[in-house]
Design an enzyme around this catalytic site. Structure first.
Site, mmCIF file in Angstrom:
data_model
loop_
_atom_site.group_PDB
_atom_site.id
_atom_site.type_symbol
_atom_site.label_atom_id
_atom_site.label_comp_id
_atom_site.label_asym_id
_atom_site.label_seq_id
_atom_site.Cartn_x
_atom_site.Cartn_y
_atom_site.Cartn_z
ATOM 1 N N ARG A 94 -3.436 0.988 12.248
ATOM 2 C CA ARG A 94 -3.005 2.160 11.473
ATOM 3 C C ARG A 94 -3.971 3.332 11.677
ATOM 4 N NH1 ARG A 94 -3.229 4.046 5.900
ATOM 5 N NH2 ARG A 94 -1.204 4.930 5.288
ATOM 6 N N HIS A 101 -2.887 7.019 13.039
ATOM 7 C CA HIS A 101 -3.188 8.217 12.268
ATOM 8 C C HIS A 101 -4.162 9.138 12.997
ATOM 9 C CE1 HIS A 101 -1.655 6.890 8.051
ATOM 10 N NE2 HIS A 101 -0.846 6.507 9.020
ATOM 11 N N VAL A 155 -2.749 13.391 14.977
ATOM 12 C CA VAL A 155 -3.417 14.637 14.575
ATOM 13 C C VAL A 155 -4.241 15.138 15.757
ATOM 14 C CG1 VAL A 155 -4.937 15.736 12.885
ATOM 15 C CG2 VAL A 155 -3.521 13.785 12.201
ATOM 16 N N ASN A 183 -3.994 8.936 3.843
ATOM 17 C CA ASN A 183 -5.220 8.178 4.109
ATOM 18 C C ASN A 183 -6.102 7.953 2.881
ATOM 19 O OD1 ASN A 183 -4.583 8.119 6.879
ATOM 20 N ND2 ASN A 183 -5.636 10.057 7.252
ATOM 21 N N HIS A 200 4.738 -2.270 11.768
ATOM 22 C CA HIS A 200 4.812 -2.749 10.390
ATOM 23 C C HIS A 200 5.206 -4.220 10.310
ATOM 24 C CE1 HIS A 200 5.094 1.399 8.186
ATOM 25 N NE2 HIS A 200 3.937 1.187 8.791
#
Length: 323
Positions: free
Chosen positions: A63, A67, A71, A95, A196
């Protein structure tokens, strides 16, 4: 005049495409073969220790990688702490409150790597390798990770808030975040969502789905409600596995759950809800090998989003702060 304009646009587009391919070409699985030959063993062995201690950590590191890449590309920006110049991405909506976790594992890997090859390997590459190894340790596929990323010197909490998918996302919002913002395809969006198949989610992120949505198996909803009470504020941090069937095994059961209307998050179940991704979900639910093959390709593509290479960025000595 019109012909000249068309030619200019064509040439410009070609140059942009060439630039992107050159950036990708600077990444190679053999990037550290001479400068840090034991890198992959160091990362894997440290990840083994972390996952043996807590199996959930594999999902947490995966994860973090997602993330990070969403970005400004996979540049290790999610690892940076707040400074006077910028706010950390760790406190972005997706987050905060410990939702992003595993930083201490990346620190441990970095320390072990630095002991072997000082000031050579970026935090961004360490995170990318660790994400792959976590998947492998839980029974998922392996692949050669293109390496050579450099670390950013800044972070963007605002962009993290804009780009990271919230658990209440509908299909159109997911398309905006994956396809429009990142240049991934709809199939790749659905494939990467298969991450997931491991990990857990907090009650506050799935409460609305299990109480308010209708596209959910009633028995599954009742099971999840037993540990996620109403009203909001009660049990918000209670955890539930994203995959009810095999929560610590990387496999295609995530898609089997969706077909059975047992997706934990609203943003999961929208992938199988009478929309454009139903066929892809159904296909993966019946074919684990196809999911693994596509997941590897999608992970490599995501990992190659806008890398800092060459003289851009830096090799951080401490993953939490710029040099």
């Amino acid at each position: 005049m019109a012909i000249k304009l068309v030619n200019f646009v064509t040439v410009f587009a070609f140059i942009v495409t060439l630039f992107l391919h050159v950036s990708d070409a600077q990444l190679s699985p053999k990037f550290y073969s001479s400068t840090c030959p034991n890198l992959q063993n160091i990362v894997l062995n440290t990840m083994k220790q972390a996952v043996n201690k807590e199996q959930r950590m594999a999902a947490s590191i995966l994860r973090l990688h997602f993330h990070d890449c969403f970005v400004n590309g996979c540049d290790g920006s999610i690892l940076l702490d707040t400074t006077t110049a910028f706010m950390t991405e760790k406190e972005a909506f997706a987050n905060r409150n410990g939702s992003a976790r595993g930083f201490e594992v990346i620190d441990a890997i970095k320390a072990n790597v630095e002991a072997s090859c000082k000031a050579t390997v970026s935090c961004a590459d360490i995170l990318t390798l660790a994400a792959r190894d976590g998947i492998v340790l839980l029974g998922g596929p392996s692949w050669d990770v293109p390496l050579g990323r450099r670390d950013s010197t800044t972070a963007s909490q605002a962009l993290a808030n804009a780009n990271l998918p919230p658990p209440i996302s509908d299909l159109s919002n997911l398309q905006t975040l994956f396809v429009n913002n990142q240049g991934l395809s709809l199939q790749e969006m659905t494939t990467l969502s298969g991450a997931h198949t491991i990990g857990q989610a907090r009650c506050t992120n799935f409460r609305a789905h299990i109480y308010n949505d209708t596209n959910i198996d009633p028995t599954f909803a009742a099971t999840r409600r037993s540990n996620c009470p109403l009203p909001a504020g009660n049990g918000d941090n209670n955890l539930a596995p994203l995959d009810l069937k095999t929560p610590i095994k990387f496999d295609n059961n995530y898609y089997i759950n969706l077909v059975a209307k047992r997706g934990l998050l609203h943003s999961d179940q929208v992938l199988f809800n009478g929309g454009s991704q139903d066929a892809q979900v159904k296909s993966y639910s019946n074919n684990n090998a196809a999911f693994f093959k596509d997941f590897v390709a999608a992970m490599i593509k995501m990992g190659n989003l806008n890398p800092l290479t060459g003289s851009n960025g830096e090799i951080r000595l401490n993953c939490h702060v710029a040099n």
